[in-house]
Design a protein around this motif. Sequence first.
Motif, PDB file in Angstrom:
ATOM      1  N   VAL A 102       0.841  -1.200   0.000  1.00 38.92           N
ATOM      2  CA  VAL A 102       0.000   0.000   0.000  1.00 38.92           C
ATOM      3  C   VAL A 102       0.877   1.251   0.000  1.00 38.92           C
ATOM      4  CG1 VAL A 102      -1.641   1.337   1.386  1.00 38.92           C
ATOM      5  CG2 VAL A 102      -1.990  -1.114   1.058  1.00 38.92           C
ATOM      6  N   GLN A 103       1.934   1.234   0.778  1.00 39.83           N
ATOM      7  CA  GLN A 103       2.831   2.386   0.844  1.00 39.83           C
ATOM      8  C   GLN A 103       3.484   2.632  -0.515  1.00 39.83           C
ATOM      9  OE1 GLN A 103       5.899   1.923   3.775  1.00 39.83           O
ATOM     10  NE2 GLN A 103       6.287   4.119   3.907  1.00 39.83           N
ATOM     11  N   LYS A 104       3.892   1.561  -1.187  1.00 35.33           N
ATOM     12  CA  LYS A 104       4.518   1.689  -2.503  1.00 35.33           C
ATOM     13  C   LYS A 104       3.527   2.273  -3.503  1.00 35.33           C
ATOM     14  CE  LYS A 104       6.986  -1.042  -5.945  1.00 35.33           C
ATOM     15  NZ  LYS A 104       7.428  -2.385  -6.327  1.00 35.33           N
ATOM     16  N   LYS A 105       2.287   1.767  -3.486  1.00 32.35           N
ATOM     17  CA  LYS A 105       1.254   2.279  -4.407  1.00 32.35           C
ATOM     18  C   LYS A 105       0.979   3.758  -4.141  1.00 32.35           C
ATOM     19  CE  LYS A 105      -0.452  -1.649  -6.338  1.00 32.35           C
ATOM     20  NZ  LYS A 105      -0.549  -1.899  -7.744  1.00 32.35           N
ATOM     21  N   MET A 106       0.921   4.140  -2.869  1.00 36.02           N
ATOM     22  CA  MET A 106       0.661   5.541  -2.538  1.00 36.02           C
ATOM     23  C   MET A 106       1.811   6.431  -3.004  1.00 36.02           C
ATOM     24  SD  MET A 106      -1.096   5.202   1.205  1.00 36.02           S
ATOM     25  CE  MET A 106      -1.377   6.948   1.381  1.00 36.02           C
ATOM     26  N   GLU A 107       3.041   5.943  -2.870  1.00 30.97           N
ATOM     27  CA  GLU A 107       4.192   6.714  -3.330  1.00 30.97           C
ATOM     28  C   GLU A 107       4.176   6.859  -4.841  1.00 30.97           C
ATOM     29  OE1 GLU A 107       7.552   4.675  -1.702  1.00 30.97           O
ATOM     30  OE2 GLU A 107       7.238   5.503   0.313  1.00 30.97           O
ATOM     31  N   GLU A 108       3.787   5.779  -5.534  1.00 33.22           N
ATOM     32  CA  GLU A 108       3.709   5.836  -6.999  1.00 33.22           C
ATOM     33  C   GLU A 108       2.665   6.858  -7.444  1.00 33.22           C
ATOM     34  OE1 GLU A 108       2.883   1.882  -8.304  1.00 33.22           O
ATOM     35  OE2 GLU A 108       4.933   1.179  -7.939  1.00 33.22           O
TER      36      GLU A 108
END
Length: 105
Positions: free
Chosen positions: A85-91
């Motif tokens: 989720v953190q990676k998707k939000m950063e993307e």
Amino acid sequence: LVTMTIVDVFETDCDGKLLSYCPTFDNRAVFKTDPRVENLRKTSNKVKKNINIVANSQTAARVNKAATMIGKLGFKAAVTVKDTVQKKMEERSTPQSSPKGAINN
């Protein structure tokens, strides 16, 4: 069976220094113990004994080990989901570069 109150008797000198201590029974307040109360005490002691036997058994150790493993797996899954989720939000929060050939105004 009877129930008696225990009275703590302290003997002190005139300065308040403890000279002696003697717990004694107060025989002015003697009454017969209710059989239901005594039965409940005996039964609860038997239950506690059985719980201790079960808690110290090999089965209990295996159940605790399995519960620990399940807890660890759940924690690892939660960390993995958090990272995803953190990676998707950063993307999504980082601006995307425009594709080649696109016209920027």
